[in-house]
Design an enzyme around this catalytic site. Structure first.
Site, PDB file in Angstrom:
ATOM      1  CB  CYS A  92     -29.136  -3.966 -20.627  1.00 55.63           C
ATOM      2  SG  CYS A  92     -29.014  -5.072 -18.473  1.00 55.63           S
ATOM      3  CG  HIS A 105     -30.523  -0.032 -20.019  1.00 53.79           C
ATOM      4  ND1 HIS A 105     -32.054  -0.681 -19.774  1.00 53.79           N
ATOM      5  CD2 HIS A 105     -29.810  -0.599 -19.147  1.00 53.79           C
ATOM      6  CE1 HIS A 105     -31.703  -1.823 -18.208  1.00 53.79           C
ATOM      7  NE2 HIS A 105     -30.393  -1.687 -18.719  1.00 53.79           N
ATOM      8  CG  ASN A 162     -31.718  -2.471 -14.958  1.00 49.33           C
ATOM      9  OD1 ASN A 162     -32.363  -3.314 -16.189  1.00 49.33           O
ATOM     10  ND2 ASN A 162     -30.548  -2.595 -15.027  1.00 49.33           N
TER      11      ASN A 162
HETATM   12  O1  UT7 Z   1     -28.229  -2.793 -16.914  1.00 48.69           O
HETATM   13  C1  UT7 Z   1     -27.349  -3.305 -16.394  1.00 48.69           C
HETATM   14  C2  UT7 Z   1     -26.510  -3.181 -14.928  1.00 48.69           C
HETATM   15  N1  UT7 Z   1     -26.045  -2.578 -14.034  1.00 48.69           N
HETATM   16  C3  UT7 Z   1     -26.294  -1.411 -13.774  1.00 48.69           C
HETATM   17  O2  UT7 Z   1     -26.682  -0.532 -14.683  1.00 48.69           O
HETATM   18  C4  UT7 Z   1     -25.343  -1.234 -12.026  1.00 48.69           C
HETATM   19  C5  UT7 Z   1     -24.432   0.018 -12.544  1.00 48.69           C
HETATM   20  N2  UT7 Z   1     -24.315   0.624 -11.389  1.00 48.69           N
HETATM   21  C6  UT7 Z   1     -24.878   1.058 -10.227  1.00 48.69           C
HETATM   22  O3  UT7 Z   1     -25.885   1.359 -10.675  1.00 48.69           O
HETATM   23  C7  UT7 Z   1     -24.414   1.391  -8.817  1.00 48.69           C
HETATM   24  O4  UT7 Z   1     -22.927   0.945  -8.725  1.00 48.69           O
HETATM   25  C8  UT7 Z   1     -25.028   0.721  -7.595  1.00 48.69           C
HETATM   26  C9  UT7 Z   1     -26.361   1.022  -7.772  1.00 48.69           C
HETATM   27  C10 UT7 Z   1     -25.126  -0.553  -8.185  1.00 48.69           C
HETATM   28  C11 UT7 Z   1     -24.169   1.010  -6.641  1.00 48.69           C
HETATM   29  O5  UT7 Z   1     -24.479   2.665  -6.687  1.00 48.69           O
HETATM   30  P1  UT7 Z   1     -22.526   3.520  -5.893  1.00 48.69           P
HETATM   31  O6  UT7 Z   1     -22.793   4.623  -5.636  1.00 48.69           O
HETATM   32  O7  UT7 Z   1     -21.771   2.691  -6.732  1.00 48.69           O
HETATM   33  O8  UT7 Z   1     -22.458   2.243  -4.794  1.00 48.69           O
HETATM   34  P2  UT7 Z   1     -21.358   1.589  -3.826  1.00 48.69           P
HETATM   35  O9  UT7 Z   1     -21.282   0.230  -4.982  1.00 48.69           O
HETATM   36  O10 UT7 Z   1     -19.618   2.221  -4.434  1.00 48.69           O
HETATM   37  O11 UT7 Z   1     -22.134   1.344  -2.860  1.00 48.69           O
HETATM   38  C12 UT7 Z   1     -22.233   3.084  -1.799  1.00 48.69           C
HETATM   39  C13 UT7 Z   1     -22.041   1.471  -0.456  1.00 48.69           C
HETATM   40  C14 UT7 Z   1     -21.426   0.337   0.234  1.00 48.69           C
HETATM   41  O12 UT7 Z   1     -21.118   0.310   0.694  1.00 48.69           O
HETATM   42  P3  UT7 Z   1     -19.619   0.932   2.179  1.00 48.69           P
HETATM   43  O13 UT7 Z   1     -18.472  -0.054   1.844  1.00 48.69           O
HETATM   44  O14 UT7 Z   1     -19.321   1.871   1.086  1.00 48.69           O
HETATM   45  O15 UT7 Z   1     -20.233   0.526   3.494  1.00 48.69           O
HETATM   46  C15 UT7 Z   1     -22.576  -0.545  -0.409  1.00 48.69           C
HETATM   47  O16 UT7 Z   1     -22.289  -2.134   1.005  1.00 48.69           O
HETATM   48  O17 UT7 Z   1     -23.486   0.914  -0.518  1.00 48.69           O
HETATM   49  C16 UT7 Z   1     -23.572   0.233   0.297  1.00 48.69           C
HETATM   50  N3  UT7 Z   1     -24.829  -0.159  -0.619  1.00 48.69           N
HETATM   51  C17 UT7 Z   1     -26.158  -0.627   0.380  1.00 48.69           C
HETATM   52  N4  UT7 Z   1     -26.388   0.394   1.211  1.00 48.69           N
HETATM   53  C18 UT7 Z   1     -27.661   0.370   1.225  1.00 48.69           C
HETATM   54  C19 UT7 Z   1     -25.072  -0.999  -2.085  1.00 48.69           C
HETATM   55  N5  UT7 Z   1     -26.287  -1.783  -2.045  1.00 48.69           N
HETATM   56  C20 UT7 Z   1     -27.225  -1.456  -0.746  1.00 48.69           C
HETATM   57  C21 UT7 Z   1     -28.166  -1.045  -0.514  1.00 48.69           C
HETATM   58  N6  UT7 Z   1     -28.825  -0.383   0.307  1.00 48.69           N
HETATM   59  N7  UT7 Z   1     -29.350  -2.203  -1.352  1.00 48.69           N
END
Ligand code: UT7
Length: 310
Positions: free
Chosen positions: A112, A235, A265
């Site tokens: 990215c 980004h 993204n």
């Molecule tokens: O260009 C670089 C690319 N990458 C990035 O920029 C990613 C950077 N990270 C992020 O943007 C965030 O970490 C995410 C958007 C990927 C995730 O957000 P988060 O607030 O860090 O959520 P999390 O990973 O802590 O997950 C929270 C919950 C989990 O459930 P449990 O374990 O708490 O029960 C996940 O399983 O949300 C769940 N979850 C979803 N729920 C519904 C993860 N993905 C989804 C989804 N829909 N698509």
């Protein structure tokens, strides 16, 4: 000799996939995607359009905007992690299709942050006098490396391309300063095996820290401060990461580019797509000071401070 942006263009596929569409095929919700990422919909290229096609469409527009022909290009740099095939490079495919007969061509793999790497590389060749016009394209067809069964990643990404012709600009304008960096020890947090694999939380923490720091560093290198910034183009990965960068620069909401809700993204394409949209919307004017900043898999990062205009 200062290097700056002399022409820009973008291409985004027509097909829109909304959060509601994803709700039908995986265990997710519009509410979760909007609140955790800011994404509402993304564009997905159909099977007949590969990375080099999108690069070509965006490049044609950038050349037209610059008012130069492809024969005038000295080099083509394509930032992508989703090339049509490992080799020949997308840059070489583009060189042939554009008819850029005298241009050197290579791809850049910096995920990215790739467009930032490309622009900064172009700047070096122009400011040494070696080259006059360098085409830099950020392009991804992430849909082909997305695991549509993995809700952790599938909701985040989209396809698209953005391009810029980097060339000499008048004194005081152009790319004033830059920062590029990498930390390979973080490679394990975001990589492609067959599909994209990501430790979202680790990438999030890195991104929040690095985007703010790199933005401040390029300002310092240019002898400028936060108050001088007219527009921030971060980004477009996640609205929460983008907001953290904006707050670090103490900018009002209207001074930050936001296209993540429409495109998700798009990796290397996100900064140039946003740039084109903001210029077209009249939000970036001559002499404005713009900070562009990106981060990505590698881990990599890059930022530039630009005095807009030719
Ligand atoms: O260009 C670089 C690319 N990458 C990035 O920029 C990613 C950077 N990270 C992020 O943007 C965030 O970490 C995410 C958007 C990927 C995730 O957000 P988060 O607030 O860090 O959520 P999390 O990973 O802590 O997950 C929270 C919950 C989990 O459930 P449990 O374990 O708490 O029960 C996940 O399983 O949300 C769940 N979850 C979803 N729920 C519904 C993860 N993905 C989804 C989804 N829909 N698509």
């Amino acid at each position: 000799m200062n290097a700056g942006f002399i022409g820009i263009g973008r291409y985004t596929p027509d097909k829109i996939v909304t959060n509601a569409d994803l709700e039908k095929v995986m265990d997710t919700s519009d509410e979760w995607i909007r609140t955790r990422t800011g994404i509402e919909e993304r564009r997905i290229a159909d099977d007949s359009i590969d990375t080099s096609d999108m690069a070509f469409f965006a490049a044609e527009k950038a050349l037209e905007d610059a008012g130069i022909s492809a024969e005038q290009l000295d080099m083509i740099l394509v930032a992508t992690v989703t090339p049509d095939q490992p080799f020949p490079s997308v840059a070489c495919m583009l060189q042939e299709r554009l008819g850029a007969k005298k241009a050197a061509a290579m791809d850049i793999s910096a995920a990215c942050a790739g467009f930032m790497y490309g622009v900064v590389t172009a700047k070096q060749f122009i400011e040494t006098g070696a080259f006059t016009n360098v085409l830099v394209v950020g392009v991804e067809k992430l849909s082909k490396v997305t695991d549509w069964n993995d809700r952790n990643t599938a909701v985040l990404f989209g396809d698209g391309a953005g391009a810029a012709v980097i060339g000499p600009v008048s004194e005081g304008k152009g790319i004033l300063s830059f920062e590029l960096g990498a930390d390979g020890s973080g490679g394990k947090h975001l990589y492609q095996d067959e599909f994209i694999i990501m430790n979202g939380r680790e990438v999030f923490k890195f991104a929040v820290r690095q985007m703010g720091e790199s933005s401040l560093n390029v300002l310092e290198k240019a002898g400028l401060s936060k108050e001088d910034v007219d527009f921030l183009i971060p980004h477009q990965a996640n609205i929460r990461i983008m907001e953290a960068s904006r707050e670090r620069l103490e900018l009002p909401v209207e001074k930050m580019s936001k296209t993540v809700h429409k495109y998700g993204n798009t990796s290397a394409a996100s900064i140039p797509i946003s740039l084109v949209e903001e210029v077209e919307a009249g939000k970036i004017k001559d002499d404005d000071l713009i900070v562009m900043v990106g981060f990505g898999g590698g881990l990599t990062w890059g930022a530039i401070a630009v005095r807009w205009g030719r």
